[in-house]
Design a protein around this motif. Structure first.
Motif, mmCIF file in Angstrom:
data_model
loop_
_atom_site.group_PDB
_atom_site.id
_atom_site.type_symbol
_atom_site.label_atom_id
_atom_site.label_comp_id
_atom_site.label_asym_id
_atom_site.label_seq_id
_atom_site.Cartn_x
_atom_site.Cartn_y
_atom_site.Cartn_z
ATOM 1 N N SER A 299 9.329 -0.012 0.705
ATOM 2 C CA SER A 299 9.429 1.032 -0.208
ATOM 3 C C SER A 299 10.791 1.583 -0.064
ATOM 4 O O SER A 299 11.343 2.349 -0.929
ATOM 5 C CB SER A 299 8.400 1.885 0.079
ATOM 6 O OG SER A 299 7.296 1.292 -0.594
ATOM 7 N N SER A 343 5.863 4.896 -2.035
ATOM 8 C CA SER A 343 4.937 4.503 -1.042
ATOM 9 C C SER A 343 3.881 3.538 -1.771
ATOM 10 O O SER A 343 3.403 3.934 -2.928
ATOM 11 C CB SER A 343 4.084 5.590 -0.335
ATOM 12 O OG SER A 343 3.128 4.804 0.416
ATOM 13 N N GLN A 344 3.821 2.131 -1.720
ATOM 14 C CA GLN A 344 2.757 1.480 -2.350
ATOM 15 C C GLN A 344 1.361 2.047 -2.227
ATOM 16 O O GLN A 344 0.662 2.369 -3.000
ATOM 17 C CB GLN A 344 2.757 -0.018 -1.800
ATOM 18 C CG GLN A 344 2.110 -0.973 -2.434
ATOM 19 C CD GLN A 344 0.807 -1.085 -2.360
ATOM 20 O OE1 GLN A 344 -0.378 -0.932 -3.284
ATOM 21 N NE2 GLN A 344 0.139 -0.998 -1.101
ATOM 22 N N SER A 345 1.195 2.221 -0.852
ATOM 23 C CA SER A 345 -0.303 2.731 -0.188
ATOM 24 C C SER A 345 -0.544 4.061 -0.742
ATOM 25 O O SER A 345 -1.579 4.668 -1.092
ATOM 26 C CB SER A 345 -0.490 2.397 0.884
ATOM 27 O OG SER A 345 0.369 3.059 1.763
ATOM 28 N N THR A 348 1.017 5.803 4.160
ATOM 29 C CA THR A 348 2.206 5.752 5.056
ATOM 30 C C THR A 348 2.168 6.994 5.861
ATOM 31 O O THR A 348 2.505 8.070 5.296
ATOM 32 C CB THR A 348 3.312 5.010 4.626
ATOM 33 O OG1 THR A 348 2.900 3.771 4.229
ATOM 34 C CG2 THR A 348 4.004 4.794 5.911
ATOM 35 N N SER A 396 5.104 -7.086 0.588
ATOM 36 C CA SER A 396 5.295 -6.262 -0.708
ATOM 37 C C SER A 396 6.036 -7.106 -1.366
ATOM 38 O O SER A 396 7.139 -7.524 -1.257
ATOM 39 C CB SER A 396 5.435 -4.760 -0.277
ATOM 40 O OG SER A 396 5.522 -4.089 -1.695
ATOM 41 N N LYS A 481 11.800 -9.822 4.219
ATOM 42 C CA LYS A 481 10.594 -10.622 3.769
ATOM 43 C C LYS A 481 10.614 -11.908 4.558
ATOM 44 O O LYS A 481 9.333 -12.358 5.074
ATOM 45 C CB LYS A 481 10.690 -11.184 2.352
ATOM 46 C CG LYS A 481 10.495 -10.194 1.148
ATOM 47 C CD LYS A 481 8.955 -9.774 0.885
ATOM 48 C CE LYS A 481 8.615 -8.705 1.687
ATOM 49 N NZ LYS A 481 8.517 -7.607 1.046
ATOM 50 N N GLU A 484 9.102 -11.140 8.308
ATOM 51 C CA GLU A 484 7.869 -10.766 8.397
ATOM 52 C C GLU A 484 6.748 -11.879 8.094
ATOM 53 O O GLU A 484 5.712 -11.865 8.876
ATOM 54 C CB GLU A 484 7.311 -9.150 7.800
ATOM 55 C CG GLU A 484 7.246 -9.762 6.122
ATOM 56 C CD GLU A 484 7.054 -8.196 5.341
ATOM 57 O OE1 GLU A 484 6.307 -7.511 5.729
ATOM 58 O OE2 GLU A 484 7.567 -8.106 4.295
#
Ligand code: F6R
Length: 605
Positions: A299, A343-345, A348, A396, A481, A484
């Motif tokens: 993000s 933030s996706q969620s 955080t 993500s 990416k 991880e």
């Protein structure tokens, strides 16, 4: 970062706890456990590792109960053993916890001095021990409040008390906890997804709240112990988005979801008929002095791309910083700024703390989030949802491109509001943005070519990603990416920094991924490519048709993305780097959707 669920049911709960934990596994998968009120009292089943290990335990030893709790763990205190798996027990208390109890060491010392014997290395067990002690002199709710008053830190808790088989207690301070309202049944869960298979009526607890749920009833209290109303809302459910369909992994599916996801995002921020961009929420970009973006991980990288888009187009200064640094360093802020949490969620911990820090200093606030009912979405002045649907893969992908879509629309809207572009240019840029989903789809079609590159990259020990301008953040994202999910060491660098250090890494065994569409930076990126090749470096060149035509000869592999306006190049060039990481991870046999040590929702700092 753990996932928790509690069910006060009228029918067996074992299978339902597992269904819910499957949805929560994105929050952690170091161990899992369940407990329930059975005919012979409270029983629990636990297993180290993924949920399937717990399922095997339950197959051998079913849990026959209609009231129970479940947990999937992301370990903070104590290794991921069966002994440290939740639920934890002390005397009459069995509980699950998400978060960190900061004063656990002092509480543990005091309780140990009183003669209490601890079974685990976790911080959580102090809550169970403390509550069991309080139950010695108080009824359940008073004992629970007295316990909550003594613990410091971030927690969401769901608690069973032996002798109270029709009730579960819950509390929230930091990490989210929702109440699910069923038909004669009640639920507590880490998020609306967790209770989604059973009900779409959800209320959100506020920080400091605690709750008792019983069949058909929930009593909620604030930190002071006064009864409060947390009204139920109907949340949209989208089961299809929770399934993998024909894909092997959620990450693969979510990469392929991007054209449709971005189309939904863009449709929310531009009017296709008039070709105008509009950011709902009443922020006056004409007078805004500065934007401060706070975010973590991918993000943060999406926000950095936003800076590259907004500053030149709208002449609006954008500061961006990782939230974990920002929140503690006393940054100098001005009230005329807008803070944007990305933030996706929407949960955080560091991003939320940074956001609240700015709000406390009088800044207006906005959140670019995926989870509509999340804490950030509920606490900001303006929510800009990204509308890409639930993202399940821990890495993500579709949320990243959807976040970039929002910031691209913002850049256009702000540029127009600030008089930096006229109506004609606004319309041109909006039409460019509307083209993005089709071009992303074309980029995804390069999957076979990328799979070929992946076979080479999978052999590497280190990989370098380079880019200039908006391709620099994308280089960071490519490296993030790859490391991880494939566990290959990767670094993303601004290509101009090559000579200031990273060029020393270049040898014939190190793939160098260079991201360079044919834009104003191209010539400089091409020079960097020549410098790398002169030192034996194996270049994977990701460019567009013009870039391919003008590239210095000698790149090991060229991936040619569709031609596009520079405005949407970060969107169009995202798929190849996502697919590269994905296929490398698959070739290495890694657990793509649940990489080691990671969790999707980082609700502890
Ligand atoms: C990487 C990734 C993480 C998240 C980060 C922030 O693929 O997913 O780096 O981007 O943990 O999470 P949110 O966006 O939920 O705040």
């Amino acid at each position: 970062m753990c996932g928790i669920i509690g069910i006060v049911g009228t029918a067996p709960v074992e299978a339902r706890l597992i269904v819910s934990l499957k949805r929560l596994e994105y929050r952690g998968y170091d161990s899992a456990g369940v407990a329930g009120f059975t005919a012979s009292g409270v029983e629990r089943r636990r297993a180290a590792g993924k949920l399937k290990n717990l399922e095997a335990v339950l197959a051998a030893q079913p849990l026959i109960a209609s009231v129970g709790i479940g947990h999937t763990r992301w370990a903070t205190h104590g290794p991921p053993t069966v002994g440290n798996a939740h639920p934890h027990q002390a005397g009459r208390v069995t509980l699950v916890h998400n978060g960190i109890i900061e004063n656990f060491a002092e509480l543990k010392a005091a309780l140990t001095a009183e003669g209490r014997v601890f079974q685990t290395d976790t911080d959580t067990e102090v809550v169970a021990q403390l509550l069991d002690r309080e139950l010695g002199s108080k009824p359940p709710l008073a004992a629970f409040k007295a316990t909550l008053d003594q613990v410091r830190g971030a927690f969401a808790l769901v608690v069973m008390i032996d002798g109270e088989p029709g009730m579960l207690l819950g509390a929230r301070n930091g990490p989210p906890l929702v109440i699910g309202h069923g038909d004669g049944e009640m639920f507590l869960g880490s998020d609306a997804l967790a209770v989604g298979p059973f009900t779409n009526r959800v209320s959100y607890l506020e920080d400091g709240d605690f709750v008792a749920i019983e069949h058909g009833a929930a009593r909620v209290f604030n930190q002071a112990g006064q009864p409060v109303d947390r009204p139920a809302q109907v949340v949209p459910q989208s089961p299809a988005l929770m399934e993998k369909g024909n894909y092997r992994h959620f990450m693969e599916k979510e990469i392929h979801d991007q054209p449709e996801g971005c189309q939904r995002t863009i449709a929310a921020y531009v009017d296709a008929l008039t070709a105008r961009a509009a950011m709902p929420g009443g922020i006056d970009f004409a007078v805004l002095e500065r934007i401060q973006i706070v975010a973590c991980g991918t993000s943060y990288i999406a926000g950095l791309i936003g800076k590259y888009l907004i500053e030149p187009l709208a002449d609006l200064p954008v500061d961006i910083e990782v939230a974990s640094e920002f929140r503690y360093r006393q940054p100098a802020l001005r009230p005329g700024s807008l803070v944007i949490a990305m933030s996706q969620s929407g949960e955080t911990a560091d991003t939320l703390a940074a956001l609240r820090w700015c709000q406390a200093r009088g800044m207006r606030s906005a959140a670019v989030v995926n989870a509509a009912g999340s804490t950030m979405a509920r606490e900001v002045d303006v929510v800009w949802p990204i509308h890409c649907g639930p993202e399940i893969g821990v890495a993500s992908t579709k949320a990243f491109t959807a976040q970039i879509c929002v910031l691209t629309a913002l850049a256009i809207a702000a540029a127009r509001a600030r008089g930096r572009i006229d109506a004609g240019e606004e319309q041109r840029l909006v039409r460019v943005l509307l083209e993005a989903p089709r071009l992303i789809a074309e980029s995804i079609n390069l999957e076979d070519a990328v799979r070929g590159v992946a076979a080479e990259v999978a052999k590497a020990r280190d990989v370098l990603y380079l880019g200039r301008g908006p391709m620099y953040p994308l280089a960071l994202e490519g490296a993030l990416k790859l490391k991880e999910i494939s566990y290959i060491h990767a670094e993303g660098y601004a290509a101009g920094e090559l000579k200031h250090g990273p060029i020393a890494l270049v040898d014939e065994n190190t793939p160098i991924v260079i991201l360079a569409p044919f834009d104003s930076y191209f010539e400089k990126s091409a020079s960097n490519m020549s410098e790398v090749m002169a030192r034996g470096g194996q270049v994977v060149f990701i460019t567009d048709p013009e870039g391919q035509a003008h590239a210095p000869a000698g790149a090991r592999v060229v991936v040619t993305t569709p031609r596009c306006d520079p405005l949407i190049a970060p969107l169009v060039m995202s798929a190849p780097i996502q697919l590269l990481a994905y296929h490398v991870a698959v070739l290495k046999g890694a657990d793509v959707d649940q990489p080691r040590n990671l969790a999707k929702s980082v609700t502890v700092e």
